[in-house]
Design a protein around this motif. Structure first.
Motif, PDB file in Angstrom:
ATOM      1  N   HIS A 142      19.476  21.133 -63.248  1.00  0.00           N
ATOM      2  CA  HIS A 142      19.020  20.655 -62.152  1.00  0.00           C
ATOM      3  C   HIS A 142      18.705  22.124 -60.846  1.00  0.00           C
ATOM      4  O   HIS A 142      20.320  22.305 -61.211  1.00  0.00           O
ATOM      5  CB  HIS A 142      20.112  19.778 -61.733  1.00  0.00           C
ATOM      6  N   PHE A 143      18.025  21.637 -60.654  1.00  0.00           N
ATOM      7  CA  PHE A 143      17.119  22.733 -59.836  1.00  0.00           C
ATOM      8  C   PHE A 143      17.842  22.748 -58.319  1.00  0.00           C
ATOM      9  O   PHE A 143      16.927  21.901 -57.883  1.00  0.00           O
ATOM     10  CB  PHE A 143      16.616  23.596 -60.009  1.00  0.00           C
ATOM     11  N   ASP A 144      18.206  23.588 -57.388  1.00  0.00           N
ATOM     12  CA  ASP A 144      18.772  23.096 -55.660  1.00  0.00           C
ATOM     13  C   ASP A 144      18.338  23.827 -54.799  1.00  0.00           C
ATOM     14  O   ASP A 144      18.661  25.300 -55.253  1.00  0.00           O
ATOM     15  CB  ASP A 144      20.105  22.145 -55.717  1.00  0.00           C
ATOM     16  N   ARG A 145      16.895  24.489 -54.454  1.00  0.00           N
ATOM     17  CA  ARG A 145      16.416  24.840 -53.567  1.00  0.00           C
ATOM     18  C   ARG A 145      17.337  25.122 -51.917  1.00  0.00           C
ATOM     19  O   ARG A 145      16.327  24.324 -51.275  1.00  0.00           O
ATOM     20  CB  ARG A 145      15.115  25.049 -53.658  1.00  0.00           C
ATOM     21  N   ALA A 170      26.518  16.431 -77.972  1.00  0.00           N
ATOM     22  CA  ALA A 170      27.394  16.110 -76.029  1.00  0.00           C
ATOM     23  C   ALA A 170      26.522  16.688 -75.161  1.00  0.00           C
ATOM     24  O   ALA A 170      25.664  17.570 -75.453  1.00  0.00           O
ATOM     25  CB  ALA A 170      28.999  17.097 -76.078  1.00  0.00           C
ATOM     26  N   THR A 171      26.252  16.116 -74.182  1.00  0.00           N
ATOM     27  CA  THR A 171      24.887  16.844 -73.188  1.00  0.00           C
ATOM     28  C   THR A 171      26.036  17.343 -72.713  1.00  0.00           C
ATOM     29  O   THR A 171      26.666  16.508 -71.484  1.00  0.00           O
ATOM     30  CB  THR A 171      24.446  15.524 -72.731  1.00  0.00           C
ATOM     31  N   HIS A 172      25.241  18.700 -72.015  1.00  0.00           N
ATOM     32  CA  HIS A 172      25.769  19.264 -70.588  1.00  0.00           C
ATOM     33  C   HIS A 172      24.303  19.500 -69.679  1.00  0.00           C
ATOM     34  O   HIS A 172      23.677  19.652 -69.825  1.00  0.00           O
ATOM     35  CB  HIS A 172      26.400  20.629 -71.526  1.00  0.00           C
ATOM     36  N   GLU A 173      25.059  19.142 -68.627  1.00  0.00           N
ATOM     37  CA  GLU A 173      24.539  18.858 -66.960  1.00  0.00           C
ATOM     38  C   GLU A 173      24.695  20.041 -66.050  1.00  0.00           C
ATOM     39  O   GLU A 173      25.946  20.395 -65.513  1.00  0.00           O
ATOM     40  CB  GLU A 173      24.452  17.908 -66.225  1.00  0.00           C
ATOM     41  N   THR A 174      24.134  20.838 -65.901  1.00  0.00           N
ATOM     42  CA  THR A 174      24.282  22.073 -64.877  1.00  0.00           C
ATOM     43  C   THR A 174      23.420  22.119 -63.755  1.00  0.00           C
ATOM     44  O   THR A 174      22.308  21.627 -63.630  1.00  0.00           O
ATOM     45  CB  THR A 174      24.583  23.606 -65.412  1.00  0.00           C
ATOM     46  N   THR A 175      23.831  22.116 -62.515  1.00  0.00           N
ATOM     47  CA  THR A 175      23.203  22.461 -60.882  1.00  0.00           C
ATOM     48  C   THR A 175      22.870  23.505 -61.105  1.00  0.00           C
ATOM     49  O   THR A 175      23.847  24.517 -60.640  1.00  0.00           O
ATOM     50  CB  THR A 175      23.813  22.335 -60.181  1.00  0.00           C
ATOM     51  N   ILE A 176      21.748  24.735 -60.596  1.00  0.00           N
ATOM     52  CA  ILE A 176      21.424  26.083 -60.355  1.00  0.00           C
ATOM     53  C   ILE A 176      21.180  25.965 -59.204  1.00  0.00           C
ATOM     54  O   ILE A 176      20.016  24.893 -58.232  1.00  0.00           O
ATOM     55  CB  ILE A 176      20.566  26.694 -61.255  1.00  0.00           C
ATOM     56  N   ILE A 177      21.647  26.853 -58.297  1.00  0.00           N
ATOM     57  CA  ILE A 177      20.863  27.015 -56.796  1.00  0.00           C
ATOM     58  C   ILE A 177      20.437  27.856 -56.733  1.00  0.00           C
ATOM     59  O   ILE A 177      21.017  29.307 -57.064  1.00  0.00           O
ATOM     60  CB  ILE A 177      22.631  26.616 -55.774  1.00  0.00           C
ATOM     61  N   VAL A 178      19.581  28.109 -56.351  1.00  0.00           N
ATOM     62  CA  VAL A 178      18.422  29.093 -55.129  1.00  0.00           C
ATOM     63  C   VAL A 178      18.628  29.281 -54.643  1.00  0.00           C
ATOM     64  O   VAL A 178      18.135  28.140 -53.488  1.00  0.00           O
ATOM     65  CB  VAL A 178      17.233  28.426 -56.057  1.00  0.00           C
ATOM     66  N   GLU A 179      18.797  30.593 -53.703  1.00  0.00           N
ATOM     67  CA  GLU A 179      19.154  31.254 -52.425  1.00  0.00           C
ATOM     68  C   GLU A 179      18.066  32.497 -52.518  1.00  0.00           C
ATOM     69  O   GLU A 179      19.120  33.418 -53.187  1.00  0.00           O
ATOM     70  CB  GLU A 179      20.251  30.980 -52.177  1.00  0.00           C
ATOM     71  N   ASP A 180      17.228  32.906 -51.736  1.00  0.00           N
ATOM     72  CA  ASP A 180      16.632  33.991 -51.258  1.00  0.00           C
ATOM     73  C   ASP A 180      16.502  34.137 -52.750  1.00  0.00           C
ATOM     74  O   ASP A 180      16.362  35.049 -53.144  1.00  0.00           O
ATOM     75  CB  ASP A 180      17.582  34.857 -50.583  1.00  0.00           C
TER      76      ASP A 180
END
Length: 64
Positions: free
Chosen positions: A61-64, A32-42
Motif C-alpha cells: 500500500h503506497f501512501d503519498r 501467508a499474506t503479508h501487507e506493508t504500507t510504504i510512505i512516500v515523502e519527497d
C-alpha cells in the motif's frame, strides 16, 4: 554431420516450444499474506527495502 546438427537444432526448438507454451505450470497454494504500507515523502520511500519469503503473498500500500 549436417543431419546431426539439424536434428539437434530441431530438438532444441521443440524443447523451447514445449517449455514456454505447452508445459503446465504448477502453482503453489498461497501461503501467508503479508501487507506493508510504504510512505512516500519527497521522492523517498520508507521503508527502503522489504523482505518476504518465497511463495508468500505480498500486498503493498503506497501512501503519498
Amino acid at each position: 554431420m549436417n543431419i546431426l546438427v539439424n536434428l539437434a537444432g530441431l530438438m532444441l526448438m521443440a524443447l523451447v516450444v514445449w517449455w514456454f507454451w505447452l508445459s503446465q505450470r504448477k502453482t503453489a497454494a498461497p501461503s501467508a499474506t503479508h501487507e506493508t504500507t510504504i510512505i512516500v515523502e519527497d521522492g523517498v520511500y520508507t521503508p527502503a527495502s522489504i523482505r518476504a519469503n518465497a511463495g508468500e503473498s505480498l500486498t503493498l500500500h503506497f501512501d503519498r
